[in-house]
Design an enzyme around this catalytic site. Structure first.
Site, short mmCIF file in Angstrom:
data_model
loop_
_atom_site.label_atom_id
_atom_site.label_comp_id
_atom_site.label_asym_id
_atom_site.label_seq_id
_atom_site.Cartn_x
_atom_site.Cartn_y
_atom_site.Cartn_z
CG HIS A 57 -25.65 42.30 -23.00
ND1 HIS A 57 -26.14 41.02 -23.07
CD2 HIS A 57 -24.55 42.23 -22.23
CE1 HIS A 57 -25.35 40.20 -22.39
NE2 HIS A 57 -24.37 40.92 -21.87
CE LYS A 59 -30.74 43.75 -27.16
NZ LYS A 59 -29.98 43.35 -25.96
CE1 TYR A 61 -31.70 38.41 -25.49
CE2 TYR A 61 -31.51 36.21 -26.41
CZ TYR A 61 -31.28 37.10 -25.38
OH TYR A 61 -30.63 36.69 -24.25
CG ASP A 118 -22.65 39.62 -19.28
OD1 ASP A 118 -22.25 40.30 -20.25
OD2 ASP A 118 -23.61 38.84 -19.34
#
Length: 176
Positions: free
Chosen positions: A62, A72, A132, A168
């Site tokens: 992603h 991130k 995250y 995904d």
């Protein structure tokens, strides 16, 4: 905190520096000033967790598209993951190359992921939780991904996925 450069420019492994005593240890996991001093984006707009029930679960790959690309910082707070990033910066000398690291609740390592990198992971234990921190807010219309098994990247996952979302699995091949 220690910032360890990896072969993909701009990405770092972050290791904590624990102070131990009879209770256990205490360690800083984020410091805006230390990130700024390394030239890294110190802004955290939101934080999320993912709970992953089964070993072998794959989430990814992603990223968020312009104008909302995100940095991130990823860590595994329960269990263990095979964490993977892919450099999607077309002007980068490491364009389309990938890097992996084991993140776990035992090694306390984190991965700093720059803008324009795709990110994903495979769980190596049941009941794994991943934390995250992102520099940008999530906008579903700018969410993108590349296939976890895309031949353009040749990622060597530890084993075939036990669980992977339809989204995904359905990403197009990169550049297709």
């Amino acid at each position: 905190m220690k910032f360890i450069e990896i072969p993909l420019s701009g990405a770092y492994i972050i290791e904590i520096e624990p102070a131990f005593d009879e209770r256990g240890f205490f360690a800083r996991t984020f410091c805006k000033n230390e990130f700024k001093n390394k030239g890294l984006n110190p802004n955290i707009a939101q934080q999320s967790i993912s709970y992953n029930k089964r070993k072998g679960t794959i989430r990814g790959m992603h990223y968020q598209n312009a104008p909302y690309q995100e940095v991130k910082i990823v860590s595994c707070i329960k269990g263990e993951i095979f964490d993977v990033i892919v450099d999607l910066r077309k002007d980068s000398p490491t364009y389309c190359q990938w890097f992996s690291i084991l993140l776990s609740d035992e090694n306390y390592k984190m991965l700093y992921i720059p803008k324009w990198f795709a990110h994903g992971f495979q769980t190596l234990k049941d009941d794994t939780i991943v934390l995250y921190q992102m520099s940008e807010f999530y906008y579903s219309e700018y969410q993108r991904g590349v296939r976890w098994d895309d031949p353009a990247f040749k990622i060597k996952w530890p084993f075939p996925p036990s669980v992977i979302s339809e989204r995904d699995k359905g990403y197009p091949l990169y550049g297709a």
